[in-house]
Scaffold this motif. Structure first.
Motif, PDB file in Angstrom:
ATOM      1  N   ARG A  54       3.549  -4.784  -5.602  1.00 24.73           N
ATOM      2  CA  ARG A  54       2.235  -4.332  -6.101  1.00 24.73           C
ATOM      3  C   ARG A  54       1.211  -5.452  -5.947  1.00 24.73           C
ATOM      4  O   ARG A  54       0.088  -5.226  -5.510  1.00 24.73           O
ATOM      5  N   GLU A  55       1.652  -6.670  -6.282  1.00 22.91           N
ATOM      6  CA  GLU A  55       0.728  -7.811  -6.174  1.00 22.91           C
ATOM      7  C   GLU A  55       0.315  -8.048  -4.728  1.00 22.91           C
ATOM      8  O   GLU A  55      -0.850  -8.301  -4.440  1.00 22.91           O
ATOM      9  N   LEU A  56       1.288  -7.933  -3.822  1.00 21.92           N
ATOM     10  CA  LEU A  56       0.977  -8.147  -2.401  1.00 21.92           C
ATOM     11  C   LEU A  56      -0.021  -7.096  -1.920  1.00 21.92           C
ATOM     12  O   LEU A  56      -0.950  -7.396  -1.174  1.00 21.92           O
ATOM     13  N   CYS A  63      -0.681  -4.769   3.511  1.00 23.72           N
ATOM     14  CA  CYS A  63       0.639  -4.564   2.886  1.00 23.72           C
ATOM     15  C   CYS A  63       0.696  -3.206   2.199  1.00 23.72           C
ATOM     16  O   CYS A  63      -0.174  -2.883   1.392  1.00 23.72           O
ATOM     17  N   HIS A  64       1.713  -2.443   2.528  1.00 25.79           N
ATOM     18  CA  HIS A  64       1.922  -1.148   1.871  1.00 25.79           C
ATOM     19  C   HIS A  64       3.323  -1.162   1.297  1.00 25.79           C
ATOM     20  O   HIS A  64       4.181  -1.864   1.792  1.00 25.79           O
ATOM     21  N   SER A 308       2.121   2.876  -2.528  1.00 26.19           N
ATOM     22  CA  SER A 308       0.727   2.462  -2.468  1.00 26.19           C
ATOM     23  C   SER A 308      -0.072   3.457  -1.639  1.00 26.19           C
ATOM     24  O   SER A 308      -1.291   3.352  -1.540  1.00 26.19           O
ATOM     25  N   ASP A 309       0.603   4.421  -1.036  1.00 29.24           N
ATOM     26  CA  ASP A 309      -0.032   5.387  -0.141  1.00 29.24           C
ATOM     27  C   ASP A 309      -0.912   6.350  -0.945  1.00 29.24           C
ATOM     28  O   ASP A 309      -0.419   7.151  -1.735  1.00 29.24           O
ATOM     29  N   SER A 321      -5.302   3.495  -8.840  1.00 33.60           N
ATOM     30  CA  SER A 321      -4.640   2.641  -7.853  1.00 33.60           C
ATOM     31  C   SER A 321      -3.421   1.989  -8.515  1.00 33.60           C
ATOM     32  O   SER A 321      -3.447   1.702  -9.714  1.00 33.60           O
ATOM     33  N   PRO A 322      -2.347   1.731  -7.774  1.00 32.83           N
ATOM     34  CA  PRO A 322      -1.165   1.120  -8.384  1.00 32.83           C
ATOM     35  C   PRO A 322      -1.479  -0.223  -9.039  1.00 32.83           C
ATOM     36  O   PRO A 322      -0.798  -0.657  -9.950  1.00 32.83           O
TER      37      PRO A 322
END
Ligand code: UDP
Ligand code: MG
Length: 325
Positions: A54-56, A63-64, A308-309, A321-322
């Motif tokens: 999630r952080e990335l 990044c997904h 994250s999609d 958003s996540p």
């Protein structure tokens, strides 16, 4: 501009993910001529892998991540990643930096002009590995290549770059029991083999125990060869012939010499032996049947729990958003 999708299956990889991203980032900086997307597939990790992802995602929009509802195995993670990959080329690599990102520019050189459909790494030596493991691994490749028509290259790693044609071919293979090493060989295409020397994991530990490897080998053999099934029928024929000869011999012996059949111990041996062979053959049938059963049920290869999609999140009515979770 061409796009490269990098698929990274992650199972309890919290220690290495940031390290991996750092290394990968420097390669992405180097290769300015292409666009990148990193697809991390969290295979039901029980540590902080998901929150790291999630952080990335928050930090870098290339990044997904896709997170499974439980551990479905690396093969399922690769399949999920390939399904989501948008790139013209797809790289498959481990998160633990045993697959060095520095190979990616070299791989791209090989595939970009269409000379090869795939650039893959192959282990040429087995340094740093226990002797017994090397022995079993060499034996496995010998056996499987004798039994299967599909060529399975010894020492080939999953780490590779494939073009779209090849990825689409792999996606067409929607089977549940997935054995990548066999599937890469089965679909064909031209592969450029690049030499690879084993590197220790950057951190964390391997998820492969010896028993898991044995199971994986059996899966490979059963998935890509039906020879064991024919072995059952061949041995059936052999025993029929043998028993016919035995019967003739015993009948004739009794008629001519009036020699009663003696030998309880030898009889028991024969019964146990035949019984053993029968059970073995039934076991082989059972193994194939079990796999057929699983395939026929046609269950999904993986189940997503979080991603994250944004398109999927909207469908799940997860508007936020996540990053805000
Ligand atoms: N992996 C996975 N699911 C599993 C086991 C492993 O996604 O059930 C991932 C793991 O996170 C790593 C890659 O597959 O990125 C290879 O695993 P590992 O390094 O344990 O295998 P080895 O390199 O020792 O063969
Ligand atoms: Mg590894």
């Amino acid at each position: 501009m061409e796009k490269i999708s990098v698929i990274v299956p992650c199972y309890n990889e919290q220690e290495v993910l940031n390290l991996y991203y750092k290394e990968m980032n420097s390669i992405m900086e180097q290769m300015k001529e292409v666009e990148f997307e990193l697809i991390f597939v969290d295979d039901g990790s029980t540590d902080e892998t998901l929150s790291t992802l999630r952080e990335l995602f928050e930090k870098d929009n290339r990044c997904h991540y896709y997170s499974f509802s439980r551990n479905f195995g690396k093969e399922a993670a690769l399949y999920a990643g390939m399904k989501e990959a948008q790139g013209d080329y797809v790289v498959v690599m481990d998160a633990d930096l045993q697959d060095p990102p520095s190979y990616i520019p070299k791989m791209y050189e090989e595939v970009k002009d269409g000379r090869y459909d795939c650039a893959a790494t192959r282990r040429m030596d087995r340094k740093g590995e226990k002797k017994i493991r090397s022995f079993f691994s060499a034996a496995f490749y010998k056996v499987i290549n004798k039994m299967s028509k599909t060529q399975i290259v010894e020492g080939a790693r999953d780490f590779r770059m494939m073009n779209r044609k090849m990825v689409d071919a792999l996606l067409e293979m929607g089977e549940y029991n997935r054995f990548s090493k066999g599937m890469f060989g089965w679909i064909g295409f031209r592969t450029k083999w690049m030499e690879y020397h084993n590197i220790e994991r950057a951190a964390g530990e391997t998820k492969w125990s010896f028993m898991k490897l044995v199971k994986y080998s059996v899966d490979g053999i059963l998935g890509f060869s039906t020879l064991p099934l024919s072995l059952a029928s061949y041995s059936g024929f052999l025993f029929c012939g043998f028993s016919f000869c035995m019967i003739c011999y015993l009948v004739i012996k009794n008629m001519i010499w009036h020699d009663p059949v003696a030998g309880w111990p030898s009889m028991m041996c024969v019964i146990f032996f035949i019984g053993g062979v029968q059970l073995l053959c039934m076991g082989i049938l059972g193994q194939y049947l079990a796999r057929t059963y699983v395939e026929v049920k046609d269950r999904p290869i993986f189940i997503l729990k979080e991603t994250s999609d944004s398109k999927k999140r909207r469908a799940w009515k997860e508007e936020s958003s996540p990053a805000l979770l």
